[in-house]
Design a protein around this motif. Structure first.
Motif, mmCIF file in Angstrom:
data_model
loop_
_atom_site.group_PDB
_atom_site.id
_atom_site.type_symbol
_atom_site.label_atom_id
_atom_site.label_comp_id
_atom_site.label_asym_id
_atom_site.label_seq_id
_atom_site.Cartn_x
_atom_site.Cartn_y
_atom_site.Cartn_z
ATOM 1 N N UNK A 314 -13.758 -9.799 -40.656
ATOM 2 C CA UNK A 314 -14.478 -10.246 -41.506
ATOM 3 C C UNK A 314 -15.035 -9.278 -42.317
ATOM 4 N N UNK A 315 -15.961 -8.460 -41.478
ATOM 5 C CA UNK A 315 -16.617 -7.712 -42.355
ATOM 6 C C UNK A 315 -15.718 -6.151 -42.584
ATOM 7 N N UNK A 316 -14.184 -6.169 -42.480
ATOM 8 C CA UNK A 316 -13.757 -4.677 -43.201
ATOM 9 C C UNK A 316 -12.518 -4.462 -42.175
ATOM 10 N N UNK A 317 -12.166 -3.391 -42.251
ATOM 11 C CA UNK A 317 -10.953 -3.280 -41.158
ATOM 12 C C UNK A 317 -11.510 -2.084 -40.378
ATOM 13 N N UNK A 318 -11.208 -2.030 -38.616
ATOM 14 C CA UNK A 318 -11.783 -1.435 -38.039
ATOM 15 C C UNK A 318 -10.141 -0.675 -37.237
ATOM 16 N N UNK A 319 -10.316 0.627 -36.963
ATOM 17 C CA UNK A 319 -9.269 1.108 -35.873
ATOM 18 C C UNK A 319 -9.560 1.413 -34.946
ATOM 19 N N UNK A 320 -8.689 2.121 -34.279
ATOM 20 C CA UNK A 320 -8.878 3.248 -33.136
ATOM 21 C C UNK A 320 -7.781 4.438 -33.600
ATOM 22 N N UNK A 321 -9.081 5.919 -34.178
ATOM 23 C CA UNK A 321 -7.421 7.391 -33.472
ATOM 24 C C UNK A 321 -8.351 8.242 -33.103
ATOM 25 N N UNK A 322 -6.789 9.239 -32.677
ATOM 26 C CA UNK A 322 -7.174 10.510 -31.933
ATOM 27 C C UNK A 322 -7.635 10.951 -33.101
ATOM 28 N N UNK A 323 -8.867 11.948 -32.663
ATOM 29 C CA UNK A 323 -9.741 13.146 -33.886
ATOM 30 C C UNK A 323 -9.926 14.553 -32.319
ATOM 31 N N UNK A 324 -10.157 15.557 -33.512
ATOM 32 C CA UNK A 324 -10.315 16.604 -32.412
ATOM 33 C C UNK A 324 -11.539 16.765 -31.905
ATOM 34 N N UNK A 325 -11.937 17.167 -30.651
ATOM 35 C CA UNK A 325 -13.297 16.643 -29.864
ATOM 36 C C UNK A 325 -14.336 18.124 -30.758
ATOM 37 N N UNK A 326 -13.879 18.888 -31.083
ATOM 38 C CA UNK A 326 -14.369 20.266 -32.459
ATOM 39 C C UNK A 326 -14.950 19.361 -33.438
ATOM 40 N N UNK A 327 -14.560 18.359 -33.863
ATOM 41 C CA UNK A 327 -14.858 17.616 -35.819
ATOM 42 C C UNK A 327 -15.673 16.949 -34.818
ATOM 43 N N UNK A 328 -16.098 16.190 -34.201
ATOM 44 C CA UNK A 328 -17.204 15.657 -34.123
ATOM 45 C C UNK A 328 -17.003 14.357 -33.507
#
Length: 359
Positions: A314-328
C-alpha cells in the motif's frame, strides 16, 4: 496436495497453482487485502502443507543433522525447535529449515522447492555405520501456520494452551474434534511475527484446517505469504538462497553455530567470520516503482548489488537485494533500474559485525 483439504479450500475461494515443479498450493483465496490485514492485526491461516517434511530417526539422528547443517544439535532436547541452514561444501545456501526435536525423531520443515534436493543430500551422507533412517513424510502429514496478534486467543477457543516459549513445541490434542487428533504445536511461523505452526497427520488436515478457519482464522495464500516474507526479510530459495550466496551474506547469523565442530561448509563460514570476509549483505529496499528481480543495484552508475525479490504494498514497493558491504547499509540511496530506492533494515535478518557505514 491433500485432496480433501484442497476441496475444502476451494470451497473457501482458493485458487491453486504450481509454486514449484510438481508442487501445488493455494496462491490466493480472493481475499488478499483481508488476509494481509489479519496477519498484521488479527490471525491469518497459511497452509504450509506443500512444504516438505523430512524425518530423521535412529540413535545418531542428532549427531547427523548437527554435522549436516549450520546450527548446533548435539545438546538439543525433545520439545526444542530451531532454524538451521543447509549449505553445500563451499557454504553456498540450499535452504533455511525448521527442525522439531521429538522423543524419537528430528522433523525438518523445508521449502517446497528444496524437498527433493535436501532428501538426496541427506541420504547421500548416511553411511552404513550411522544409526540414522531418513523418510520423506510430506504426503503423510500436513502443516499450517497461524500469523497475527490474535493467534493465542484463537488457540484458547480451540481448547489449546498457547503458552509455548520461543524455541519450543508441544504435542497436544484437539479433544473437541472427532477422534481427538493430535497436533504438534510450535512457537513461531517462519516470520518475525506473532504466531504458531501446527503439524498433524494428513488424514486430519481437512478437519483441523476447517476448525481453525471457522474459529476465526482468515485463509492466506501464497501471494500474501510472499509479500509478508519480503517485508520481514526472510530469504527464500531461488531468490535469496542460491548457489551465488552464503548464509552470512543472507543475514542468517542467528542460525549458525560458530562453536561446534566440523560440518558441511564449516571451513568457509568460519574463515568468513574470522576475517570479516563478508563482501555483500542482504538488505531491504524501499523502491519508487516496480523493477524485475535480477536488476542491478547501482550507486553513481556503479553496480554494487542485485535485486532478488520485489512486492507491491500500500505504501509502494518493497524489495530484497544483495549489496556490497563497502557500499553501505540502511539509509543508502541507490538506483535499481528505473527506480530510486533506499536501503532499509528488515526484522528477520541478523548480522555478525557492523557494516562500513555503521562503524
Amino acid at each position: 496436495m491433500n485432496q480433501e483439504l484442497q476441496e475444502i479450500q476451494r470451497a473457501a475461494g482458493a485458487i491453486a497453482e504450481d509454486i514449484a515443479p510438481g508442487v501445488m498450493a493455494a496462491v490466493s483465496f480472493n481475499n488478499d487485502g483481508q488476509a494481509l490485514q489479519a496477519a498484521q492485526s488479527g490471525v491469518a491461516l497459511y497452509d504450509r502443507t506443500p512444504w516438505g517434511r523430512l524425518e530423521l530417526t535412529g540413535g545418531d539422528r542428532l549427531r547427523f543433522v548437527h554435522n549436516q547443517s549450520t546450527n548446533a544439535f548435539n545438546q538439543r532436547q525433545p520439545g526444542d525447535l530451531c532454524e538451521t541452514v543447509f549449505v553445500n561444501n563451499t557454504a553456498r545456501t540450499l535452504d533455511l529449515a525448521t527442525a522439531y526435536i521429538t522423543e524419537e525423531a528430528v522433523i525438518l520443515l523445508v521449502s517446497p522447492s528444496r524437498r527433493d534436493t535436501l532428501f538426496q543430500l541427506l541420504d547421500r551422507y548416511i553411511f552404513p555405520a550411522d544409526d540414522v533412517e531418513l523418510r520423506d513424510r510430506t504426503s503423510e502429514t500436513a502443516c499450517f501456520s497461524l500469523i497475527g496478534d490474535s493467534s493465542p486467543q484463537l488457540l484458547q477457543q480451540l481448547g489449546l494452551s498457547p503458552d509455548i516459549p520461543p524455541g519450543q513445541h508441544r504435542l497436544l490434542s484437539l479433544d473437541h474434534l472427532p477422534n481427538s487428533p493430535q497436533i504438534r504445536l510450535g512457537a513461531g511461523n517462519g516470520l518475525n511475527l506473532p504466531g504458531y505452526t501446527l503439524l498433524c497427520d494428513a488424514d486430519q488436515a481437512a478437519s483441523i484446517w476447517t476448525a481453525l478457519h471457522e474459529t476465526g482464522a482468515t485463509p492466506l495464500g501464497e501471494t500474501v505469504w510472499q509479500q509478508l516474507r519480503i517485508q520481514q526479510g526472510r530469504p527464500a530459495p531461488d531468490a535469496e538462497l542460491t548457489l551465488d550466496y552464503n548464509p552470512l551474506e543472507a543475514g542468517l547469523w542467528d542460525y549458525i553455530s560458530f562453536d561446534k565442530g566440523c560440518y558441511i561448509g564449516q571451513e568457509t563460514i568460519a574463515r568468513l567470520n574470522t576475517y570479516q570476509g563478508v563482501k555483500q549483505q542482504l538488505w531491504g529496499l524501499r523502491l519508487s516503482e516496480f523493477v524485475a528481480p535480477g536488476t542491478p543495484i547501482q550507486v553513481d552508475e556503479t553496480k554494487v548489488g542485485t535485486l532478488t525479490s520485489i512486492v507491491a504494498t500500500d505504501d509502494g514497493y518493497l524489495g530484497l537485494g544483495y549489496i556490497r558491504t563497502k557500499a553501505g547499509g540502511p539509509g543508502l540511496s541507490v538506483q535499481v533500474g528505473s527506480s530510486n530506492a533506499t536501503v532499509i533494515e528488515v526484522p528477520f535478518l541478523s548480522r555478525g559485525y557492523l557494516t562500513t557505514a555503521e562503524k
